[in-house]
Design a protein around this motif. Structure first.
Motif, PDB file in Angstrom:
ATOM      1  N   HIS A   1       0.739  -1.094   0.007  1.00 44.07           N
ATOM      2  CA  HIS A   1       0.177   0.076  -0.027  1.00 44.07           C
ATOM      3  C   HIS A   1       0.721   1.071   0.043  1.00 44.07           C
ATOM      4  N   MET A   2       0.518   2.199  -0.860  1.00 44.36           N
ATOM      5  CA  MET A   2       1.218   3.468  -0.770  1.00 44.36           C
ATOM      6  C   MET A   2       0.263   4.631  -0.735  1.00 44.36           C
ATOM      7  N   GLU A   3       0.642   5.679  -0.109  1.00 41.23           N
ATOM      8  CA  GLU A   3      -0.168   6.943  -0.179  1.00 41.23           C
ATOM      9  C   GLU A   3       0.791   8.189   0.131  1.00 41.23           C
TER      10      GLU A   3
ATOM     11  N   TYR B  72       1.973  -4.802   4.811  1.00 36.31           N
ATOM     12  CA  TYR B  72       0.943  -5.606   5.754  1.00 36.31           C
ATOM     13  C   TYR B  72       1.645  -6.656   6.263  1.00 36.31           C
ATOM     14  N   LYS B  73       2.051  -7.557   5.553  1.00 38.42           N
ATOM     15  CA  LYS B  73       2.512  -8.978   6.000  1.00 38.42           C
ATOM     16  C   LYS B  73       3.544  -8.772   7.171  1.00 38.42           C
ATOM     17  N   ARG B  74       4.406  -8.064   7.111  1.00 40.00           N
ATOM     18  CA  ARG B  74       5.389  -7.660   8.141  1.00 40.00           C
ATOM     19  C   ARG B  74       4.983  -6.795   9.228  1.00 40.00           C
ATOM     20  N   GLY B  75       3.763  -6.154   8.946  1.00 36.91           N
ATOM     21  CA  GLY B  75       3.330  -5.191  10.124  1.00 36.91           C
ATOM     22  C   GLY B  75       4.252  -3.911   9.998  1.00 36.91           C
TER      23      GLY B  75
ATOM     24  N   ILE C  76       1.193  -7.463  16.639  1.00 37.28           N
ATOM     25  CA  ILE C  76      -0.297  -7.315  16.626  1.00 37.28           C
ATOM     26  C   ILE C  76      -0.728  -7.472  15.240  1.00 37.28           C
ATOM     27  N   GLY C  77       0.197  -7.126  14.195  1.00 39.49           N
ATOM     28  CA  GLY C  77      -0.386  -7.274  12.767  1.00 39.49           C
ATOM     29  C   GLY C  77      -0.866  -5.873  12.304  1.00 39.49           C
ATOM     30  N   LEU C  78      -1.083  -5.913  11.149  1.00 42.70           N
ATOM     31  CA  LEU C  78      -1.344  -4.672  10.291  1.00 42.70           C
ATOM     32  C   LEU C  78      -2.511  -5.036   9.191  1.00 42.70           C
ATOM     33  N   VAL C  79      -3.284  -4.460   9.076  1.00 42.49           N
ATOM     34  CA  VAL C  79      -4.266  -4.793   7.774  1.00 42.49           C
ATOM     35  C   VAL C  79      -4.688  -3.470   7.083  1.00 42.49           C
ATOM     36  N   SER C  80      -4.432  -2.265   7.692  1.00 44.00           N
ATOM     37  CA  SER C  80      -4.572  -1.178   7.009  1.00 44.00           C
ATOM     38  C   SER C  80      -3.952   0.100   7.628  1.00 44.00           C
ATOM     39  N   SER C  81      -3.401   0.878   6.608  1.00 42.65           N
ATOM     40  CA  SER C  81      -2.424   2.169   7.133  1.00 42.65           C
ATOM     41  C   SER C  81      -2.807   3.296   6.313  1.00 42.65           C
TER      42      SER C  81
ATOM     43  N   ASN D 282      -3.020   3.388  11.653  1.00 41.39           N
ATOM     44  CA  ASN D 282      -2.712   1.924  11.469  1.00 41.39           C
ATOM     45  C   ASN D 282      -3.905   1.129  12.026  1.00 41.39           C
ATOM     46  N   THR D 283      -4.735   0.111  11.432  1.00 42.45           N
ATOM     47  CA  THR D 283      -5.707  -0.790  11.966  1.00 42.45           C
ATOM     48  C   THR D 283      -4.912  -2.034  11.962  1.00 42.45           C
TER      49      THR D 283
END
Lengths: 493, 584
Positions: free
Chosen positions: A53-55, A68-71, A92-97, A108-109
């Protein structure tokens, strides 16, 4: 219309900075920043893993790359290329930033939607927002960047929290009258929050910024409900697309329905123009004079393709831009001038059909499956709120354009394959769309145009996005991208 | 039928003949008048021996028939009373004939009645058949009805069961939904607990913690420092929020006010229009009714006028309830009036139609037809035109493309170009006309100038003379000289042209400095311009400024002259001319 050469790209990650000066693309684990005009590489950053993801930040100074896989989230600065920031969400992981609107915080979600972590780049401060709801669109920032609305789920009830983005102060917290909240969206003026229920129930709630319930709207019961929702840029209309293949328009004063747009399989409206893409080789005029309009286009095509061939013989085509003319045909039919954009490798434009009862191909969805492919899934208002473009999933190859002044059907664009993506020009009432083939389609009130992207090796346009000035378009293929420049001076209006 | 009728004829005929044979033989004998047979017959019945017996027998028979006796026994001898016999015979024949006739009648009657009977019998059988059929049908219908009733009953039963089923299913669904919701809630709670637990665990976990690495912190986007969270900030946020809300409402209200104002404007305009439409009707009262109406109208109009002004004034100040009431009332009134007016018009129109249907309708119909004809013709022409165009186009298209199409395109462009050129030509033409006018003015001005020059020359001569004659200091002499020249101008001008001296004076004053400087050469040049003027005027000059500019290029005096002339012709240009010469 000009086309740039083709660049590599991965994961369809390619974005123009909000100020319109830079173009950031991701190639595997590298982030490439180019100048939009020259397309020269300005910066090259290397991330730790493949970017998912890039923003851009709102001030176009920073770029966020999430893995995301690496958080992991890495932030890069355009001003200071050696500046860097790395945020590790740990186990805790990461699914959206995403960026906060001020461009100084990152939200970060975490996995399972345990919480939303707010990282500040100004201080080391970290704040947590608990109980975020995992849903279609659980978080939305107001257009001016002042407020954030977040859907929450506590004790089996839906809540909405309104935060002040400035210091993440909780401004309002209220329970919503939803069974299972599916999404929320601020009106463009930031004063009204539209909240809709999951598809099991047709329910749209409108809350004021201060948490008052302004109105509730429900069109019907029992069958599947809201599928998509969008505000007009003027905040005047709220368009709700639902599983019953209709779009309902609410007004902003009484929040009652003004009108509803149906998507029937036979278009009977004699005022609507139906453009149908016909796959065929250009042939020089048959004796039927009624299609001389089209044949005119094809003869234009012939002459131009010959020019192209000549060019091919003389010069190298790959490095130079493809210079193309927009031909205004004076022989156009009933409508105003019929524009035909004709790049060198032009294909005959979408044909215009005059007889009103037009059949549209419909794919009946499988009723036993969840998330049936039916109903209005995509809605978009033009920048001046004059037109609304919609797509019904059971007629995936058709885009409908509605006139919001007359509240009637303006045009129907039928393509040979399913529409992947469509977007309005941010400045003009002009719609760009792609269907996963090598063509770019443009619609404007004056007419409809299809353009073959003049690249070698089967460039298939999967997605597209406009430059904020509306002068150029990014076309994204599977692993490539290319820029398309509009001829602004020859454009109508 | 024919058989039976024949039978009917034959059957009674046979026995009748048999039975009557002796009598007929008797009666036929005179009618047939067969002389050969008569003695035989007489011989058979009556012979010479038994005449008296025969006579008595006949007598007896005849008297039994009610006829006068043929022979009277005691009176005379056995001679026959011939007259009586003949009479009785005639009577007998008559009787016989009558009997025959009645017999025939009876036969016909019988025939008729028998055929009648036949027919009746036939129809009877037919009716019987029909009855049978009806009976059968009836039973069928009855049977069907019975079946249908059975079906209805079964369907009703079905419906009942279905309804029950639906009820049951609904109950099931409801119970399931509640169960599902309950379970969902339970699961969600568990899920939340798990989340909480997971969160706890992850937070407690030491090895892989959340972390941020930043090279150096960056400033806030707005450049300010972040503030401490205090009660103040909270109230500030609240304030901000309400501010945005308020501003939104404000803007919305403004929009609404604007819209309202616009709508009101439209309304008022409409009202005014209505009033103006309705008021001319006023002075044409026909009967008492109308008069009444007009009085009413006048009254209401006054009211309305008040309202029109009032509402526009009050629109801001008055509460909307009042305004609305007023507006709606007036509109309603207007509407009523309009309606009645239209109705009246309608009735009038119908009356008029009744009256002059024949006259009035004949003409327009013809006109219509003519118009139609004309339009049809036009359409045809247009069609032809289009067709030829299409054909031409087709030819162009079907011809080998490359250069042809290019030329076609070129043609199109040429056409466009031509149109544009035409337009330009038109504007040029207009300009040319303007210049022509200007030229005329210029020539006239030049003529005047020459006159002026003459005067000036004279003036100069006198001035020179004066200078030569009395060699006094310049400064003292100059001013009066100038005034003199001025006077000379004002004197000379009215002679040359019909320009009023009044305008001339105002114009000549600013000219003084220019008079002072110009040499003769300049004046000459200005005069030389007269022939030069004509080509100049044809040059494209659109605006006044343009002409002035060009004038400046050529000669300082020319525009001055032009202005002067203009001033003479058009008094409204004074100020402009003054400015102009001043700038010179």
């Amino acid at each position: 219309m000009n086309f740039s050469e083709v660049f590599k790209q991965s994961n369809q990650l390619c974005k123009i900075s909000p100020d319109g000066k830079y173009l950031a693309t991701c190639v595997q684990y590298r982030l490439v920043v180019r100048d939009v005009n020259t397309l020269q590489i300005l910066h090259l950053y290397t991330c730790l893993d493949q970017i998912v993801h890039m923003e851009w930040s709102s001030d176009s100074l920073f770029i966020l790359c999430a893995m995301y896989k690496r958080g992991l989230v890495q932030v890069w600065s355009l001003e200071q290329p050696d500046w860097h920031c790395k945020i590790d969400e740990g186990s805790i992981g990461l699914v959206s930033s995403r960026w906060s609107p001020d461009g100084r915080h990152i939200l970060n979600t975490t996995e399972f939607h345990l919480r939303v972590t707010v990282w500040s780049l100004c201080t080391k401060a970290v704040s947590y927002i608990k109980y975020p709801k995992a849903c279609q669109k659980g978080m939305d920032f107001s257009r001016d960047g002042c407020y954030m609305a977040l859907a929450e789920r506590r004790d089996c009830k839906d809540y909405v929290s309104v935060f002040v983005c400035d210091d993440w102060h909780l401004l309002r917290h209220f329970e919503t009258e939803t069974q299972d909240l599916a999404g929320l969206e601020w009106s463009p003026n930031g004063c009204v929050l539209a909240v809709w229920d999951s598809c099991l129930e047709y329910k749209v709630l409108l809350y004021s910024l201060d948490g008052r319930l302004l109105s509730t709207y429900s069109a019907y019961e029992w069958s599947l409900g809201v599928k998509s929702l969008t505000w007009s840029t003027s905040s005047q209309f709220l368009a709700i697309g639902s599983y019953d293949e209709k779009v309902r328009i609410l007004n902003h004063i009484t929040w009652k329905k003004i009108t509803e747009f149906e998507h029937p399989a036979t278009v009977n409206n004699p005022k609507a123009v139906v453009y149908k893409e016909v796959e065929r080789r250009p042939t020089v005029a048959s004796d039927d004079l009624s299609i001389h309009n089209i044949s005119m286009g094809s003869t234009l095509f012939n002459t131009q393709s010959k020019c192209a061939a000549k060019d091919k013989e003389t010069g190298d085509l790959r490095d130079c831009y493809f210079k193309v003319m927009l031909c205004k045909s004076k022989f156009g039919g009933k409508r105003n001038s019929f524009i035909k954009a004709s790049p060198l490798l032009l294909w005959p434009a979408l044909d215009e059909i005059y007889q009103p009862p037009v059949q549209i191909p419909v794919v009946k969805p499988d009723p036993d499956r969840a998330n049936p492919k039916i109903g209005v899934s995509t809605l978009a208002f033009s920048s001046d709120s004059r037109y609304l473009a919609t797509k019904n999933d059971s007629m995936a190859s058709v885009v409908w354009v509605w006139d919001m002044q007359k509240l009637s059907l303006e045009a129907v664009l039928e393509h040979t394959s399913a529409v992947r993506c469509f977007q309005w020009d941010p400045r003009r009432p002009r719609l760009a769309l792609c269907t996963g083939n090598a063509k770019l389609y443009l619609w404007s009130p004056a007419g409809c145009v299809s353009v073959q992207v003049p690249t070698e090796g089967g460039f298939q346009v999967q997605s597209l996005s406009w430059h904020c000035s509306g002068d150029s378009l990014i076309l994204l293929g599977k692993e490539q991208l290319c820029l398309c420049y509009m001829d602004t001076d020859q454009e109508d209006n | 039928m024919p058989e039976s009728s024949l039978q009917v004829k034959d059957v009674p005929g046979g026995p009748f003949k048999c039975r009557m044979s002796p009598l007929r033989q008797l009666s036929q004998s005179p009618g047939l008048s067969r002389p050969g047979h008569t003695p035989y017959i007489l011989g058979a019945f009556c012979t010479k021996d038994n005449v008296p017996e025969c006579l008595s027998y006949v007598n007896q028979e005849v008297s039994s028939l009610g006829l006068p006796p043929v022979w009277t026994e005691p009176g005379r001898s056995s001679e026959l009373n011939v007259v009586a016999v003949l009479n009785s015979m005639y009577d007998l024949i008559q009787l016989h004939c009558r009997g025959l006739r009645t017999l025939e009648d009876m036969e016909a009657e019988q025939l008729r009645s028998s055929s009648n009977v036949d027919f009746l019998q036939l129809s009877n059988t037919r009716l019987k058949d029909q009855l049978e059929l009806c009976k059968r049908e009836n039973t069928g219908v009855l049977e069907r009805e019975r079946q249908l009733q059975l079906k209805v009953k079964s369907l009703q039963n079905c419906l009942k069961t279905e309804k029950e089923e639906v009820q049951k299913l609904q109950n099931i669904i409801a119970s399931r939904a509640s169960q599902y919701n309950h379970d969902m809630k339970r699961k969600e709670r568990e899920f939340n607990k798990l989340k909480e637990r997971l969160n706890q665990l992850l937070v407690d976990k030491k090895e892989k913690k959340q972390a941020i690495e930043v090279l150096n912190y960056i400033g806030r986007a707005d450049g300010k420092r972040s503030l401490w969270k205090t009660g103040k900030t909270e109230s500030k946020h609240e304030g901000d929020m309400y501010k945005t809300l308020l501003s939104d409402y404000d803007s919305r209200q403004k929009e609404l006010v604007l819209e309202n104002a616009e709508l009101r404007k439209v309304l008022q305009q409409m009202k005014r229009d209505m009033v103006s439409i309705l008021s001319p009707k006023k002075p044409s009262p026909r009967g008492e009714k109308h008069e009444d109406a007009t009085i009413l109208q006048a009254d209401s109009e006054e009211e309305e006028e008040q309202e029109v002004f009032g509402s526009s004034k009050d629109s801001v100040e008055l509460s909307c309830v009042h305004a609305r009431e007023k507006l709606t009332n007036s509109i309603r009134l207007q509407w009523r009036r309009l309606k009645s007016h239209v109705e009246r018009l309608d009735s009038q129109a119908s009356l008029a139609q009744m009256g002059e249907r024949t006259n009035s309708e004949a003409v327009p119909r013809e006109a219509h037809e003519q118009e139609m004809e004309r339009l049809k013709l036009e359409i045809q022409q247009c069609k032809d035109f289009i067709h030829t165009q299409q054909q031409l186009l087709q030819q162009q298209l079907s011809a080998p493309c490359d250069e042809e199409t290019a030329s076609l395109l070129n043609d199109c462009y040429m056409l466009e170009e031509k149109e544009r050129l035409k337009e330009e030509w038109k504007t040029l033409e207009e300009q040319r006309k303007n210049f022509e006018k200007e030229r005329r003015t210029f020539t006239e001005a030049a003529i005047r100038l020459s006159h002026e020059r003459k005067a000036f020359e004279e003036d100069r001569a006198t001035w020179l003379k004066h200078q030569f004659l009395n060699l006094t200091p310049f400064a003292d002499q100059k001013k009066p000289q100038m005034s003199k020249s001025k006077s000379a101008f004002s004197v000379s001008e009215p002679e040359d042209s019909e320009v009023s001296s009044h305008s001339q004076k105002t114009l000549s004053t600013p000219r003084c400095p220019s008079v002072k400087t110009p040499s003769t050469a300049e004046l000459y040049r200005s005069l030389c311009l007269i022939p030069q003027q004509s080509p100049n005027t044809t040059k494209p000059k659109r605006k006044d400024s343009c002409t002035q500019e060009s004038g400046v290029f050529h000669n300082g005096d020319v525009p001055d002259q032009h202005a002067l002339w203009n001033g003479g012709e058009d008094h409204s240009d004074h100020t402009l001319n003054g400015e102009h010469s001043g700038s010179m």
